[in-house]
Write an enzyme that holds these catalytic residues in place. Structure first.
Site, PDB file in Angstrom:
ATOM      1  N   LYS A   8     -29.636  -8.074  13.287  1.00  0.00           N
ATOM      2  CA  LYS A   8     -28.639  -8.185  12.217  1.00  0.00           C
ATOM      3  C   LYS A   8     -29.006  -7.367  10.989  1.00  0.00           C
ATOM      4  O   LYS A   8     -28.132  -6.870  10.295  1.00  0.00           O
ATOM      5  CB  LYS A   8     -28.450  -9.647  11.804  1.00  0.00           C
ATOM      6  CG  LYS A   8     -27.578 -10.448  12.746  1.00  0.00           C
ATOM      7  CD  LYS A   8     -27.075 -11.679  12.004  1.00  0.00           C
ATOM      8  CE  LYS A   8     -26.084 -12.496  12.797  1.00  0.00           C
ATOM      9  NZ  LYS A   8     -25.577 -13.617  11.992  1.00  0.00           N
ATOM     10  N   LYS A  59     -21.542  -9.962  25.972  1.00  0.00           N
ATOM     11  CA  LYS A  59     -21.070 -11.300  25.650  1.00  0.00           C
ATOM     12  C   LYS A  59     -19.649 -11.237  25.065  1.00  0.00           C
ATOM     13  O   LYS A  59     -19.339 -10.309  24.325  1.00  0.00           O
ATOM     14  CB  LYS A  59     -22.035 -11.860  24.588  1.00  0.00           C
ATOM     15  CG  LYS A  59     -22.000 -13.349  24.449  1.00  0.00           C
ATOM     16  CD  LYS A  59     -23.078 -13.798  23.468  1.00  0.00           C
ATOM     17  CE  LYS A  59     -22.668 -15.116  22.853  1.00  0.00           C
ATOM     18  NZ  LYS A  59     -23.574 -15.614  21.857  1.00  0.00           N
ATOM     19  N   LYS A  75     -16.076 -12.270  19.077  1.00  0.00           N
ATOM     20  CA  LYS A  75     -14.959 -12.108  18.154  1.00  0.00           C
ATOM     21  C   LYS A  75     -14.982 -10.737  17.498  1.00  0.00           C
ATOM     22  O   LYS A  75     -13.987 -10.293  16.960  1.00  0.00           O
ATOM     23  CB  LYS A  75     -14.992 -13.193  17.085  1.00  0.00           C
ATOM     24  CG  LYS A  75     -16.226 -13.087  16.202  1.00  0.00           C
ATOM     25  CD  LYS A  75     -16.248 -14.140  15.134  1.00  0.00           C
ATOM     26  CE  LYS A  75     -17.566 -14.047  14.382  1.00  0.00           C
ATOM     27  NZ  LYS A  75     -17.868 -15.209  13.579  1.00  0.00           N
TER      28      LYS A  75
END
Ligand code: TRP
Length: 341
Positions: free
Chosen positions: A119, A202, A205
């Site tokens: 991240k 995966k 969103k």
């Protein structure tokens, strides 16, 4: 003291950062409901708004996303009477224990977290300090309830190990047997729901293609269309689950089918072996519509009355505090904080 001496208690959290998908339902919510209904554990479920703001959240969106996530929990079957359902920021004990754990966790442990590396990326100088310290807050979420079991996805396994390390180091440093060594619960046929357009990624969103995912807000037509168009390979379904080994898209659709129908993969294979996709996909689409449409209809109904959602969360926070506050007070005492009121 062993974990058997602690009240069996489940804790899990989801970030209210918007964009709920079938992955959230099968990977998290459905399992939360199953654990609640099993009745073997007290269940504490939290919308972790303080985790969400480790990356920028627009305030109005954060508020809406928190209520939407609460509606998703309830519509999926989490009963706010039987389970404890609330948002993190209403229970200050999380952040308070989080601070203590900031002083227990080591910089080296945190820098090894793969999620931090992913991240923060190349620009870690510009990442928030909260993003770096996030796993210590997560450990506090869990341990402020003395939770014994935590259902999470694969991607959170490392954070769970860190939670255990923090509990063990605290117990060791202070010479106590106070925090349990929490067990991760990672199982079920669809613990990881994959993208409908690439079975090696995966379902997310944030994928630029909306076709890659089923959103909890999709209507019946969209759900059916996305499953009918889902990527597959040219071969029919094999005779056994092992035959899906190198066929990620095919395996994902079978896993979703098994999870939605609450059957084992082997059982499902017995029914669908040898089928062509033209026959299997409509079965899957119908099943998905049957299971998911009532949830999205109920979410819409609940979101019509945000005041009622807020009351539910407020009540949940009160019940959470009844467990968390005494554990925090005891922690302060162990650490040597003077308490005069
Ligand atoms: N880190 C989890 C995620 O991003 C969310 C989370 C925060 C959590 N605190 C937790 C999960 C405690 C389980 C237990 O998905």
């Amino acid at each position: 003291m062993t974990n058997a001496d602690f009240t069996p208690r489940v804790f899990s959290g989801i970030q209210p950062s918007g964009g709920l998908t079938l992955g959230n339902y099968l990977g998290a919510l459905k399992r939360f409901v199953d654990m609640q209904n099993a009745g073997t554990h007290e269940c504490v479920y939290c919308m972790v708004d303080q985790h969400a703001i480790t990356v920028w959240q627009n305030p109005a969106d954060l508020r809406n996303n928190t209520r939407e996530l609460a509606a998703f929990f309830i519509a999926s079957g989490v009963d706010p009477e039987r389970s404890i359902l609330f948002n993190q920021s209403q229970v200050p004990a999380h952040a308070q224990l989080g601070w203590i754990f900031n002083c227990v966790a080591r910089m080296g442990w945190m820098s090894r977290m793969t999620q931090w590396k992913d991240k923060s990326g190349k620009n870690s100088e510009n990442a928030s300090l909260g993003l770096f310290g996030y796993p210590a807050l997560m450990a506090a979420d869990i341990l402020v309830y003395h939770a014994t079991h935590v259902p999470v996805g694969d991607d959170q396994k490392q954070h769970l190990e860190l939670t255990r390390d923090i509990a063990a180091k605290f117990n060791h440093d202070y010479g106590v047997d106070f925090f349990p060594i929490t067990e991760p619960v990672i199982d079920g046929p669809a613990k990881r729901v994959m993208s409908l357009t690439d079975g090696t990624k995966k379902m997310s969103k944030s994928d630029p293609s909306d076709k890659s995912r089923i959103n909890m807000s999709d209507d019946a037509d969209a759900i059916a269309r996305k499953f009918r168009k889902a990527r597959t390979d040219p071969d029919p379904l094999p005779d056994s689950y092992e035959g899906l080994k190198d066929r990620p898209e095919a395996r994902n659709l079978v896993d979703i089918f098994a999870a939605l129908s609450e059957r084992t993969r082997e059982d499902v294979m017995g029914e669908v072996q040898g089928m062509q996709w033209g026959a299997f996909k409509p079965l899957l689409a119908d099943l998905a519509v049957e299971k998911l449409s009532p949830i999205s209809v109920e979410m819409t109904r609940l979101l019509d009355d945000p005041g009622e959602i807020d009351r539910i969360l407020g009540r949940g926070a009160e019940r959470a505090e009844e467990i968390a506050n005494p554990i925090l007070a005891k922690t302060y005492e162990i650490v040597g904080m003077v308490a005069s009121k």
